[in-house]
Design a protein around this motif. Structure first.
Motif, PDB file in Angstrom:
ATOM      1  N   ARG A 162     -25.986  -3.672  27.609  1.00  0.00           N
ATOM      2  CA  ARG A 162     -26.320  -2.955  26.386  1.00  0.00           C
ATOM      3  C   ARG A 162     -25.643  -3.626  25.200  1.00  0.00           C
ATOM      4  N   ASP A 204     -21.169  -2.335  27.305  1.00  0.00           N
ATOM      5  CA  ASP A 204     -21.191  -1.322  28.360  1.00  0.00           C
ATOM      6  C   ASP A 204     -19.865  -0.590  28.482  1.00  0.00           C
ATOM      7  N   GLY A 255     -25.727   1.092  18.712  1.00  0.00           N
ATOM      8  CA  GLY A 255     -26.542   0.496  19.757  1.00  0.00           C
ATOM      9  C   GLY A 255     -27.782  -0.165  19.209  1.00  0.00           C
TER      10      GLY A 255
END
Length: 208
Positions: free
Chosen positions: A112, A161, A207
């Motif tokens: 991520r 992450d 994000g």
């Protein structure tokens, strides 16, 4: 006996790599600028010959004396040992980060990414730009924005992450900031990066 020419390494008030002619009017010659103008002169004549080199240097000096530039202090200082340390750390980080990014590409599960804010300790435009360039040269993270008002860089990281990975990314930026300032910064800026990093807000980042 009064000196007719003063060099920058003997007079700290002069810009780096410059000389001053003492007389009725103060004339300061920027040696890197003269070298650059001489190179352009030789390049235009398409031949590296001692006559072209000599005439180019004379023309460059005459131009600088006839059309003096206003004195501007960019806040740039050259520290040879700091430059070597910065170059060595950048090469090491580029290698290790390249290996880590390659491993991330071939893993089974996706990572991520995120954009995190990293406040810096120095607020000068030169040090902000130099730190942003140094950080962007290391694989695995790239500067997407520099906010001058708050001396903050926004860094895009591939591995978000774990909170520990975000903390490691911030510490890497602060380390590169310290190395950059110790290579090119003033005494006040070097003292500033010796202080602890500024606090950051808790959170995982934005994000993407």
């Amino acid at each position: 006996m009064k000196r007719l020419i003063k060099l920058s390494f003997r007079n700290k008030d002069l810009p780096p790599f410059s000389c001053e002619f003492v007389g009725r009017r103060r004339r300061v010659l920027d040696l890197p600028l003269i070298a650059w103008l001489t190179f352009i002169w030789v390049f235009l004549w398409s031949g590296l010959h001692w006559i072209n080199l000599l005439t180019g240097a004379v023309v460059a000096v005459v131009v600088c004396l006839a059309f003096p530039l206003p004195r501007v202090d960019l806040g740039l200082r050259l520290h040879p040992w700091g430059i070597l340390m910065l170059a060595g750390c950048l090469l090491y980080d580029m290698y290790t980060s390249g290996v880590r990014v390659t491993r991330q590409i071939f893993v089974d599960h996706p990572h991520r990414p995120a954009v995190i804010a990293v406040p810096l300790r120095c607020r000068s435009d030169l040090m902000l730009a130099a730190t942003a360039v140094a950080v962007s040269n290391v694989p695995g993270g790239s500067v997407v924005e520099v906010r001058r008002a708050t001396a903050t860089v926004f860094l895009h990281v591939l591995d978000a992450d774990r909170p520990a990975a975000l903390d490691a990314a911030r510490r890497s930026v602060w380390r590169l900031e310290a190395l950059t300032v110790r290579a090119f910064g003033t005494a006040d800026e070097i003292a500033r990066v010796a202080d602890p990093p500024p606090p950051v807000a808790s959170g995982r980042g934005v994000g993407t």
